[in-house]
Design a protein around this motif. Sequence first.
Motif, short mmCIF file in Angstrom:
data_model
loop_
_atom_site.label_atom_id
_atom_site.label_comp_id
_atom_site.label_asym_id
_atom_site.label_seq_id
_atom_site.Cartn_x
_atom_site.Cartn_y
_atom_site.Cartn_z
N THR A 10 0.86 -1.18 0.00
CA THR A 10 0.00 0.00 0.00
C THR A 10 0.90 1.24 0.00
OG1 THR A 10 -0.05 0.17 2.41
CG2 THR A 10 -1.74 -1.23 1.36
N ALA A 11 0.30 2.39 -0.22
CA ALA A 11 1.07 3.64 -0.16
C ALA A 11 1.67 3.81 1.23
CB ALA A 11 0.18 4.83 -0.51
N ASP A 12 0.92 3.42 2.28
CA ASP A 12 1.44 3.52 3.64
C ASP A 12 2.63 2.58 3.86
OD1 ASP A 12 -0.40 5.45 4.34
OD2 ASP A 12 -1.81 4.04 5.24
N ASP A 13 2.60 1.39 3.24
CA ASP A 13 3.75 0.48 3.33
C ASP A 13 4.98 1.10 2.68
OD1 ASP A 13 2.17 -1.54 4.51
OD2 ASP A 13 1.70 -2.44 2.57
N GLY A 17 8.41 2.02 4.56
CA GLY A 17 9.68 1.46 4.08
C GLY A 17 10.69 2.54 3.73
N MET A 18 10.22 3.58 3.05
CA MET A 18 11.13 4.66 2.66
C MET A 18 11.57 5.51 3.85
SD MET A 18 11.72 4.34 -0.70
CE MET A 18 12.53 3.08 0.21
N ARG A 19 10.70 5.60 4.86
CA ARG A 19 11.09 6.30 6.09
C ARG A 19 12.21 5.52 6.79
NH1 ARG A 19 5.98 7.86 8.68
NH2 ARG A 19 6.12 9.83 7.60
N VAL A 86 10.04 12.76 2.74
CA VAL A 86 10.03 11.33 2.44
C VAL A 86 8.61 10.80 2.21
CG1 VAL A 86 10.49 9.04 3.43
CG2 VAL A 86 12.28 10.77 3.41
N PRO A 87 7.65 11.10 3.06
CA PRO A 87 6.29 10.60 2.78
C PRO A 87 5.72 11.12 1.47
CG PRO A 87 6.45 11.29 5.06
CD PRO A 87 7.71 11.74 4.38
N ASP A 135 12.11 -2.18 11.34
CA ASP A 135 11.54 -1.38 12.42
C ASP A 135 10.20 -2.01 12.75
OD1 ASP A 135 9.78 -0.51 10.42
OD2 ASP A 135 10.44 1.58 10.47
N GLY A 136 9.32 -1.28 13.39
CA GLY A 136 8.03 -1.84 13.80
C GLY A 136 7.07 -2.13 12.66
N ARG A 137 7.30 -1.54 11.48
CA ARG A 137 6.35 -1.70 10.37
C ARG A 137 6.91 -2.42 9.16
NH1 ARG A 137 3.07 3.40 8.86
NH2 ARG A 137 1.99 1.73 7.79
N SER A 138 8.23 -2.41 8.98
CA SER A 138 8.80 -2.90 7.73
C SER A 138 10.09 -3.67 7.94
CB SER A 138 9.15 -1.73 6.79
OG SER A 138 8.06 -0.90 6.58
N ILE A 139 10.36 -4.53 6.96
CA ILE A 139 11.67 -5.16 6.82
C ILE A 139 12.17 -4.73 5.45
CG2 ILE A 139 12.93 -7.33 6.58
CD1 ILE A 139 10.82 -8.59 8.45
#
Length: 179
Positions: A10-13, A17-19, A86-87, A135-139
């Motif tokens: 998704t855009a949020d993913d 990831g980019m963050r 970044v976002p 991190d807490g959201r991505s690998i």
Amino acid sequence: MENSAKFALTADDTVAGMRLYAWSGMTSRKTLIRWFLLWVVLVAVLGWIVTRGSLAPEKLPATALVVLGGSLIPFLLAAIVTVIGVPIQARRTHRQQRTLRGDMTLAWSDDALHIESEYGIFDIPWGHFLRWREDGRSILLYESERLVRIIPKRALSDGQQQSLRASLVHIEASRGKSP
């Protein structure tokens, strides 16, 4: 299957990831050393500019505050640009790049990451990745300094995350490094 997951980014993913990519880059050992050296130069230049080569002892505390505060401004601006920019850039990239939005199936073993999407099927041996971060959201799996694979943790159960991490140690083993 415990060692596979199907998802579409998704855009949020992509933003998450980019963050992680941006902050990992900004806080890497090499970058921190460069930032420290830049800060030392900034303090020296600002100190010379503010004092013009001479400084009365009674003005030392105020001058030190101005020099130290002024030397931090570029770093604060970089952090602000990262937090805001970044976002925006990640969402634009997500809209533009069709390959980020399609369904994807990942499977992993001790040897490789297996990827299936509408664009093809391929295996990437762990030794072909430079490193990985999480991190807490991505690998993130780094294929190069600028190319990463984003795996959203929302698509993985706790057991799958542990299984994937167990396979990711092969990246460090091939490079002789740890995450």
